[in-house]
Design a protein around this motif. Structure first.
Motif, mmCIF file in Angstrom:
data_model
loop_
_atom_site.group_PDB
_atom_site.id
_atom_site.type_symbol
_atom_site.label_atom_id
_atom_site.label_comp_id
_atom_site.label_asym_id
_atom_site.label_seq_id
_atom_site.Cartn_x
_atom_site.Cartn_y
_atom_site.Cartn_z
ATOM 1 N N VAL A 24 -2.937 0.841 4.206
ATOM 2 C CA VAL A 24 -1.503 1.114 4.154
ATOM 3 C C VAL A 24 -1.127 2.064 5.287
ATOM 4 C CG1 VAL A 24 0.383 2.079 2.782
ATOM 5 C CG2 VAL A 24 -1.463 0.805 1.657
ATOM 6 N N PHE A 32 4.997 -5.828 3.727
ATOM 7 C CA PHE A 32 3.919 -6.189 2.819
ATOM 8 C C PHE A 32 4.151 -7.625 2.357
ATOM 9 C CE2 PHE A 32 3.020 -1.865 3.178
ATOM 10 C CZ PHE A 32 1.804 -1.574 2.578
ATOM 11 N N ILE A 49 0.393 2.433 -4.119
ATOM 12 C CA ILE A 49 0.412 3.007 -2.777
ATOM 13 C C ILE A 49 1.250 4.276 -2.781
ATOM 14 C CG2 ILE A 49 0.074 0.746 -1.700
ATOM 15 C CD1 ILE A 49 2.962 0.710 -0.937
ATOM 16 N N LEU A 108 8.979 0.789 4.220
ATOM 17 C CA LEU A 108 8.182 -0.368 3.830
ATOM 18 C C LEU A 108 9.038 -1.372 3.076
ATOM 19 C CD1 LEU A 108 4.950 1.399 2.486
ATOM 20 C CD2 LEU A 108 5.523 0.764 4.848
ATOM 21 N N ILE A 169 -5.526 -5.072 -0.591
ATOM 22 C CA ILE A 169 -4.669 -4.867 0.577
ATOM 23 C C ILE A 169 -5.489 -5.083 1.841
ATOM 24 C CG2 ILE A 169 -3.153 -3.248 1.773
ATOM 25 C CD1 ILE A 169 -2.830 -1.793 -0.938
#
Length: 261
Positions: A24, A32, A49, A108, A169
């Motif tokens: 991340v 994402f 996250i 994000l 991820i």
């Protein structure tokens, strides 16, 4: 707000595990891109996250009447969902503009390239809106695999079954080499396929080279299999490449709460 009230409850009940948390980005914008197995995908990914990650949601989730409507709206706001009017065929443009605005602020933004939930747990062809968003914003794309959410919340189930939810991820993908080429449909398809390949490599899902919405229509009509469905043929991956030799991720062996790695 979501981390103070909703987050701890979900973490306590479902004990989510995550791999690749170090992928991340610590600052700056990022997209994402996740597979989409259940409604709860949008709840659990932001939970694991440290930075705020939001997805878009149907306007209807926020405008319902009565107690049920107010509870739904409150929960959606609690997990950070952004309402978007998806009527009149404007869903893709609304998502693009919402994403560009948020990425322009260095934040994000989460998106499901398949465009809708998988009807059967397989991974479906990605829509090129994800590529447009990446090339116009210049932001890296972080591939994500949700694991087990379709088991916890199969189609038609409102309250998810209590079980461990997994999130994998991947490393950020850089598409700066295609800067200024966001109007080239071949580039958009190539970028989209690269993103879907990365998701497939993380999730271990079988890939079907048709759109999920098309498959849902086939199922509704009683004809789920058609040309382009790979279930009966050799395993393939996005872009016509051979499928990677991967398996569906499994939870860590420890049983003591959430695991981050």
């Amino acid at each position: 707000m979501k981390r103070v009230f909703v987050g701890p409850l979900l973490r306590l009940v479902y004990r989510p595990w995550v791999r690749g948390a170090g992928n991340v980005p610590t600052d700056g914008p990022a997209i994402f891109a996740s597979n989409h197995l259940a409604v709860i995908d949008s709840f659990f990914l932001p939970l694991v996250i440290d930075r705020e990650l939001v997805f878009i949601g149907k306007q209807e989730y926020f405008t319902g009447s009565g107690l049920k409507g107010r509870l739904t709206a409150g929960f959606m706001k609690g997990v950070g969902t952004i309402p978007v009017d998806r009527g009149g065929g404007k869903a893709s443009e609304a998502a693009l503009h919402t994403g560009l605005r948020r990425l322009g602020e260095g934040k994000l933004f989460g998106i499901y390239p398949e465009g809708t939930r998988s009807p059967d747990g397989r991974l479906y062809r990605g829509k090129t809106g994800i590529a447009r968003l990446a090339l116009e914003s210049g932001a890296p794309v972080v591939p994500v695999a949700m694991v087990g959410t379709d088991v916890a919340q199969p189609v038609g189930r409102r309250i998810p079954k209590v079980m461990r939810i997994g999130i994998v991820i991947g490393e950020p993908l850089d598409f700066s080499r295609y800067q200024g080429m966001e109007n080239d449909r071949f580039i958009l398809r190539s970028v989209t396929d690269e993103i879907m390949y990365a998701i497939m490599s993380l999730s271990g899902q079988e890939y079907v080279d048709v759109y999920a919405a098309t498959q849902k229509a086939r199922i509704a009509s009683g004809h789920p299999a058609a040309a382009g469905d790979t279930a009966a043929g050799p395993a393939v991956a996005p872009g016509g490449r051979p499928a990677p030799d991967v398996q569906v991720p499994v939870p860590p062996q420890d049983e003591g709460g959430s695991s981050v790695g």
